[in-house]
Design an enzyme around this catalytic site. Sequence first.
Site, PDB file in Angstrom:
ATOM      1  N   GLY A   1     -37.744  12.633   2.470  1.00  0.00           N
ATOM      2  CA  GLY A   1     -37.615  13.176   0.855  1.00  0.00           C
ATOM      3  C   GLY A   1     -37.104  12.148  -0.017  1.00  0.00           C
ATOM      4  O   GLY A   1     -37.661  11.728  -1.092  1.00  0.00           O
TER       5      GLY A   1
ATOM      6  N   ARG B   1     -27.907   7.421  14.003  1.00  0.00           N
ATOM      7  CA  ARG B   1     -27.312   7.425  12.815  1.00  0.00           C
ATOM      8  C   ARG B   1     -25.582   7.154  12.714  1.00  0.00           C
ATOM      9  O   ARG B   1     -25.276   6.436  11.754  1.00  0.00           O
ATOM     10  CB  ARG B   1     -27.566   8.596  11.770  1.00  0.00           C
TER      11      ARG B   1
ATOM     12  N   LYS C   1     -49.297  19.671   2.347  1.00  0.00           N
ATOM     13  CA  LYS C   1     -49.641  20.256   0.796  1.00  0.00           C
ATOM     14  C   LYS C   1     -50.062  19.407  -0.160  1.00  0.00           C
ATOM     15  O   LYS C   1     -49.084  18.419  -0.447  1.00  0.00           O
ATOM     16  CB  LYS C   1     -48.538  21.097   0.510  1.00  0.00           C
TER      17      LYS C   1
ATOM     18  N   GLY D   1     -40.031  12.346   8.135  1.00  0.00           N
ATOM     19  CA  GLY D   1     -39.611  12.933   9.480  1.00  0.00           C
ATOM     20  C   GLY D   1     -40.923  12.870  10.510  1.00  0.00           C
ATOM     21  O   GLY D   1     -40.673  12.473  11.491  1.00  0.00           O
TER      22      GLY D   1
HETATM   23  P1  AMP Z   1     -45.544  17.444   5.170  1.00  0.00           P
HETATM   24  O1  AMP Z   1     -44.243  18.365   5.609  1.00  0.00           O
HETATM   25  O2  AMP Z   1     -46.130  17.961   3.884  1.00  0.00           O
HETATM   26  O3  AMP Z   1     -45.249  16.165   5.306  1.00  0.00           O
HETATM   27  O4  AMP Z   1     -46.524  17.837   6.233  1.00  0.00           O
HETATM   28  C1  AMP Z   1     -46.269  17.701   7.633  1.00  0.00           C
HETATM   29  C2  AMP Z   1     -47.008  18.916   8.119  1.00  0.00           C
HETATM   30  O5  AMP Z   1     -48.255  19.056   7.929  1.00  0.00           O
HETATM   31  C3  AMP Z   1     -46.885  18.628   9.655  1.00  0.00           C
HETATM   32  O6  AMP Z   1     -46.211  19.961  10.146  1.00  0.00           O
HETATM   33  C4  AMP Z   1     -48.592  18.532  10.018  1.00  0.00           C
HETATM   34  O7  AMP Z   1     -48.821  19.629  11.059  1.00  0.00           O
HETATM   35  C5  AMP Z   1     -49.036  19.288   8.836  1.00  0.00           C
HETATM   36  N1  AMP Z   1     -50.600  19.129   8.710  1.00  0.00           N
HETATM   37  C6  AMP Z   1     -51.181  17.965   8.722  1.00  0.00           C
HETATM   38  N2  AMP Z   1     -52.371  18.038   8.535  1.00  0.00           N
HETATM   39  C7  AMP Z   1     -52.991  19.282   8.641  1.00  0.00           C
HETATM   40  C8  AMP Z   1     -53.746  20.269   8.582  1.00  0.00           C
HETATM   41  N3  AMP Z   1     -55.162  19.582   8.378  1.00  0.00           N
HETATM   42  N4  AMP Z   1     -53.692  21.380   8.610  1.00  0.00           N
HETATM   43  C9  AMP Z   1     -52.682  22.120   8.892  1.00  0.00           C
HETATM   44  N5  AMP Z   1     -51.572  21.542   8.880  1.00  0.00           N
HETATM   45  C10 AMP Z   1     -51.589  20.159   8.737  1.00  0.00           C
END
Ligand code: AMP
Length: 376
Positions: A353, A40, A177, A330
Amino acid sequence: MELPRPERWDLAGKRALVRVDFNVPVATVDGRLEVTDDFRLRAALPLFRDLIARGAQVVAATHFGRPKGHVVEEYSVAPIRRRLAELAPEVELMENLRFHPGEEANDRAFGESLVAGVDYYINEAFGASHRAHASIMIPPTLVPSAAGPNLAHEVETILSLLTNPQRPFVAIVGGAKVADKLGIVKVLVDKADTVIVGGGMAYTFEATQGRTIGSSLFNADYLEECGRLLATGKVVIPLDTRGLADGDPVGPSGGASEPIDFGANIPNHHEGFDIGAKSVALFEETIARARTILWNGPVGFFEDPRFLAGTAAVARAVATSSALSVVGGGDSVAALRQLGLEGEVSFVSTGGGASLELVEFGDLPGLRALRESPFA
Ligand code: AMP
């Protein structure tokens, strides 16, 4: 999107404040913190050199970590300053913006203090531009302001996907989520030809089909919406899942248990952590047909090596495609890097984000601030 640019400014003898995103990884080396990835910093050099060549005195400002409005030694920009002094000795770097509570509070007086003695402001911090923080929002109201070249290019690249993509346009959205990512899936269902959904967010979609998901991540509030999105025929979800029994340890250091292939339905007291082989094949085929790709978010708990396979397959499919491919977020970028594939995609977004919000809303607070500047 038309953003004001700094090209025509007369900078001789002027002072320019550049908001950068130097929120970089550091580690202790020989007893002191050092920057371990200066990408960066190097990315900002062409702008610094241009401003200096035009006679400006350049002061840069960044956030670094989350000191939450207090002076926290660990989050001092000192290691970043040391590295910057080697790359661009003429550039001054202010102390961490987030040492002051006014930064995140978007406090006007703090914003005014940042531009005291400053003639021009440049926002080169795409990854911070979705936040209405003082260093992003206030300077454009006070001094002539412009978008830096990297920020402008990133905005242009992301918006071009949405306005005029080569088709088929395939988006892949993953992550934990469904609540966080449903907004972007909704937008992408309109803009893309196919939206692949994976990761923890996929189980709420699967549940709408009457499939069992055991104790996997799930949010009942979004069932109806997920059903509606599936009914468009544009959303592709996993056909099968791999995971573990409840209570089996899962995480970056792995665990002793072998993953279980559940097929389409996850039994009670079991949790899904990755897509299965049929889903990998389906996702690969879908990605292979794309001429434009947007990927944000892992399709499994990829930090655990037992559940990296699905995300690795997506990363390889995106990397081997000759489509225009944009990867943001990320985790997706970390997965690409881990596999040595970062250089194989067309564009890696610097702001997870910010890139999501730009896709979802078509704009960001920091971009609006530049356009609405009275000097624009
Ligand atoms: P986000 O921060 O919403 O982009 O989600 C990324 C995170 O989702 C990563 O740390 C992944 O390990 C987690 N993740 C993805 N698939 C699953 C799953 N099936 N169960 C639990 N965590 C998950």
